[in-house]
Design a protein around this motif. Structure first.
Motif, PDB file in Angstrom:
ATOM      1  N   SER A 143      -0.961 -30.765 -26.424  1.00 24.34           N
ATOM      2  CA  SER A 143      -1.934 -30.836 -27.503  1.00 24.34           C
ATOM      3  C   SER A 143      -3.029 -31.602 -27.432  1.00 24.34           C
ATOM      4  O   SER A 143      -4.314 -31.309 -27.450  1.00 24.34           O
TER       5      SER A 143
ATOM      6  N   ASP B  18     -12.399 -23.230 -20.104  1.00 24.12           N
ATOM      7  CA  ASP B  18     -11.197 -22.501 -19.732  1.00 24.12           C
ATOM      8  C   ASP B  18     -11.194 -22.277 -18.212  1.00 24.12           C
ATOM      9  O   ASP B  18     -12.403 -22.552 -17.454  1.00 24.12           O
TER      10      ASP B  18
ATOM     11  N   PRO C 231      -7.060 -27.209 -30.457  1.00 28.93           N
ATOM     12  CA  PRO C 231      -6.747 -26.339 -31.898  1.00 28.93           C
ATOM     13  C   PRO C 231      -5.534 -25.479 -31.480  1.00 28.93           C
ATOM     14  O   PRO C 231      -5.253 -25.403 -30.198  1.00 28.93           O
ATOM     15  N   ALA C 232      -4.828 -25.214 -32.632  1.00 27.00           N
ATOM     16  CA  ALA C 232      -3.582 -24.352 -32.322  1.00 27.00           C
ATOM     17  C   ALA C 232      -3.561 -23.304 -31.698  1.00 27.00           C
ATOM     18  O   ALA C 232      -2.693 -22.914 -31.068  1.00 27.00           O
ATOM     19  N   GLN C 233      -4.778 -22.642 -31.858  1.00 23.28           N
ATOM     20  CA  GLN C 233      -4.905 -21.193 -31.470  1.00 23.28           C
ATOM     21  C   GLN C 233      -5.202 -21.298 -29.789  1.00 23.28           C
ATOM     22  O   GLN C 233      -5.084 -20.000 -29.158  1.00 23.28           O
ATOM     23  N   ILE C 234      -5.552 -22.166 -29.441  1.00 23.08           N
ATOM     24  CA  ILE C 234      -5.804 -22.505 -27.878  1.00 23.08           C
ATOM     25  C   ILE C 234      -4.552 -22.265 -26.971  1.00 23.08           C
ATOM     26  O   ILE C 234      -3.468 -22.727 -27.024  1.00 23.08           O
ATOM     27  N   SER C 235      -4.434 -21.208 -26.064  1.00 21.55           N
ATOM     28  CA  SER C 235      -3.188 -20.979 -25.220  1.00 21.55           C
ATOM     29  C   SER C 235      -3.268 -22.055 -23.955  1.00 21.55           C
ATOM     30  O   SER C 235      -4.236 -22.554 -23.724  1.00 21.55           O
TER      31      SER C 235
ATOM     32  N   LYS D 251       2.141 -25.686 -23.528  1.00 26.01           N
ATOM     33  CA  LYS D 251       2.637 -25.630 -25.207  1.00 26.01           C
ATOM     34  C   LYS D 251       4.286 -25.199 -24.962  1.00 26.01           C
ATOM     35  O   LYS D 251       4.937 -24.321 -24.194  1.00 26.01           O
TER      36      LYS D 251
END
Length: 499
Positions: free
Chosen positions: A426, A446, A472-476, A499
Motif C-alpha cells: 500500500s 494507472d 488509498p484503500a479503494q485503489i485496486s 494487495k
C-alpha cells in the motif's frame, strides 16, 4: 576430432537466462571409420550426444538448449570419445561472454503539447552490428511511456512514431546490469509527406537528401511496404508524390480517389513521374484533377525550362541526364494544360512541348510530367534542392528540421526514479535525484493512463530526494506509472501494487 562449436553464435548477444542452442562440430580425418562416438560438453553447460563418424567424415551434433545462469565469461568444453577415451586432439573449448540485463525506458511526446505518441522503439546493441534491431518495444498509447528489457551494452535507440512525426535516434546510450537508461523523445510533426511510389526502385534519396539539406523534415511513406496513404495526407501541409519508372498501374484507382479527396480539401500536391500522364491517359483523374491531357510518351529531349513570371518555376531549369541525377529519364511525357491548369514548364525545342502544369485554386498542384529524380544540376541548371525549395515556398511551408534530441543525464545527475519496495502492498517510497534546483511534482497513472494522483513537491534542492506515498484503500491492485515532472524534464518508473 573435436573441431569446435557451431553454436552459441557469438555474433549475437548471449544473455543470462535466455535459452540458446549448443551445437558442436566433430570430424574424422583418419584412414578408418570411427563408428559410434560420444560427445560431451561440460563447464557452464552440460550435455551429451552421439554420432557415427565414417572415414573422412564431418558431422554437427545438437547438444540441447543452454540457459546461462551467470554473467561474465563462461567456458564450454567439448570432448569426443570413441570408447577408449578422449585423445589430445579430441577436446575443444569456447569462452562465451554472458550478458546481464538492464532496461531502456522513456517517453515519446509531442514537443509542444506533451501529448503521448504511439511509436515503435528499436534498440540496437552497437557491440553486435546488425541491420535489424536487437530489441523492439512500443509506447503505451495513453501515456507515451515505454520500457524495454535489454542486455548490457552501448545502444542506439531509434523511435519510429506515428505520422506525421518522423524517425529520430539517440546514440551511445549505456546500459549496465540492473540499470535503467532513459531515452526520452520530444517530437515535432513534419510538414511534408514524401510518398515513395517507385515500385521499390530506391529513388527516395533523390528527394529526402535535398529536402533535408533545405531544412525540411519529411515523413517518408513507402507504398511498397506500407500501402498507399489515404486520409493520412491531411496530417501534412504538403505532399510530394513520385512514381519513378512506374507505368502499368501508376496511380491506381484507390490512390486516385485518395488524392482527389486530399485535393478537394484544398491540399498542396507536387506530383512527379515520367509515365504518369501516359499511364492515366483516358482516365478522368488526369483531366479533372491534374488538369492535363496526355500528348506524347517521350519528349526526346533532356532540358526543361521554367516560365518567366511563374510563381514556382520562374528562373528554374532542369537537365535530366548525367551528374548526380538518377539517369532514368527515358520516357518523359508531354502534356497539355486544361483550364484552369496553367503551363508551368517547357521542354526545350521550338514547339515548346509542355513538361509541367500548375493549378492554383481550389488546391495547389504542380504536376511535373517527368521525374525530378533525374535532375543533375549540371551546366548551370537547377538542382533538385532548388526546385523543392521553390515548391515549398509556393506551398508556404516553413523549414522544420528539429535540433538533435539528447539522452537524459545519467541517474546520479537527474531524475531517475526507483521504488522501494516494488511490488508494494500500500505504501511505497519514491527515490529520485535532481541536477539543479527545480520545482517538481509527482504524477501517478494507472495502467489505462488515468491519473490517480498528483503530488506537488514544491521547489526542491539538487541531489537525492525521497517521497513516501500511501495508496488509498479503494485503489485496486495493478500496474501504476510514477512520473516525476520538472519544468525541463520528466522521468518515469513502473510499480506494482499487490494487495
Amino acid at each position: 576430432a573435436a573441431l569446435g562449436f557451431l553454436e552459441p553464435d557469438l555474433t549475437q548477444p548471449i544473455a543470462q537466462g535466455q535459452p540458446v542452442p549448443v551445437t558442436v562440430l566433430v570430424g574424422n580425418a583418419g584412414l578408418q571409420s570411427f563408428g559410434s562416438v560420444t560427445i560431451r560438453v561440460s563447464g557452464g553447460f552440460t550435455g551429451q550426444g552421439t554420432t557415427s563418424l565414417e572415414f573422412a567424415d564431418v558431422d554437427s551434433v545438437a547438444m540441447g538448449q543452454w540457459s546461462p545462469a551467470q554473467t561474465g565469461d563462461v567456458q564450454l568444453t567439448m570432448s569426443v570419445e570413441d570408447g577408449v577415451g578422449p585423445a589430445a586432439n579430441d577436446t575443444a573449448s569456447l569462452v562465451v561472454h554472458v550478458l546481464g540485463w538492464g532496461q531502456i525506458q522513456g517517453l515519446v511526446l509531442d514537443q509542444q503539447s506533451s501529448v503521448p505518441l504511439r511509436a515503435t522503439l528499436k534498440c540496437y546493441n552497437q557491440e553486435f552490428p546488425s541491420p535489424d534491431p536487437t530489441y523492439i518495444g512500443f509506447t503505451d498509447s495513453l501515456t507515451g511511456f515505454y520500457q524495454i528489457p535489454v542486455t548490457e551494452g552501448n545502444y542506439r535507440v531509434v523511435v519510429d512514431p506515428q505520422p506525421p512525426y518522423t524517425d529520430r535516434e539517440i546514440t551511445d546510450l549505456q546500459v549496465i546490469i540492473g540499470g535503467v537508461a532513459t531515452a526520452n523523445f520530444s517530437l515535432n510533426p513534419a510538414y511534408v509527406l514524401l510518398v515513395d511510389d517507385d515500385g521499390g526502385a530506391s529513388y527516395q534519396q533523390f528527394y529526402l537528401t535535398p529536402l533535408a539539406q533545405a531544412g525540411f523534415d519529411a515523413y517518408h511513406w513507402d507504398v511498397t511496404t506500407e500501402g498507399s496513404p489515404g486520409t493520412e495526407m491531411n496530417l501534412f501541409s504538403g505532399v510530394i508524390w513520385f512514381t519513378g519508372n512506374q507505368l502499368d498501374g501508376v496511380l491506381n484507382g484507390a490512390e486516385q480517389a485518395a488524392l482527389a479527396d486530399y485535393l478537394d480539401g484544398g491540399g498542396n500536391l507536387f506530383l512527379t513521374g515520367q509515365n504518369i500522364a501516359e499511364g492515366l491517359a483516358g482516365q478522368p483523374f488526369l483531366a479533372d484533377y491534374l488538369k492535363s491531357a496526355f500528348m506524347d510518351s517521350n519528349s526526346g529531349v533532356f532540358q526543361v525550362y521554367g516560365i518567366p513570371g511563374d510563381p514556382v518555376t520562374s528562373g528554374l531549369s532542369l537537365l535530366l541526364v548525367g551528374g548526380t541525377g538518377a539517369n532514368n529519364q527515358n520516357s518523359k511525357d508531354v502534356v497539355a494544360a486544361l483550364s484552369p491548369g496553367t503551363e508551368s514548364m517547357y521542354y526545350s525545342g521550338s514547339s515548346q512541348p509542355v513538361a509541367a502544369v500548375r493549378v492554383d485554386s481550389p488546391y495547389r498542384l504542380l504536376f511535373l510530367a517527368c521525374g525530378l529524380e533525374g535532375a543533375s544540376g549540371l551546366a548551370g541548371t537547377s538542382t533538385r534542392q532548388q526546385v523543392l525549395e521553390a515548391v515549398m515556398a509556393w506551398f508556404q511551408i516553413p523549414s522544420s528540421v528539429p535540433g538533435e534530441v539528447e539522452p537524459q543525464l545519467p541517474p546520479q545527475y537527474y531524475g531517475m526514479l526507483s521504488l522501494a519496495p516494488n511490488p508494494f502492498n500500500s505504501g511505497v517510497r519514491v527515490t529520485f535525484s535532481l541536477a539543479v534546483k527545480s520545482k517538481a511534482e509527482m504524477l501517478i497513472f494507472d495502467a489505462l493512463g488515468r491519473r490517480v494522483e498528483i503530488l506537488p513537491l514544491g521547489v526542491l534542492q539538487p541531489g537525492y530526494q525521497n517521497v513516501h506515498y500511501q495508496f488509498p484503500a479503494q485503489i485496486s491492485s495493478g500496474v501504476y506509472l510514477f512520473m516525476l515532472k520538472t519544468p525541463s524534464d520528466r522521468a518515469t518508473v513502473r510499480g506494482f501494487l499487490v494487495k
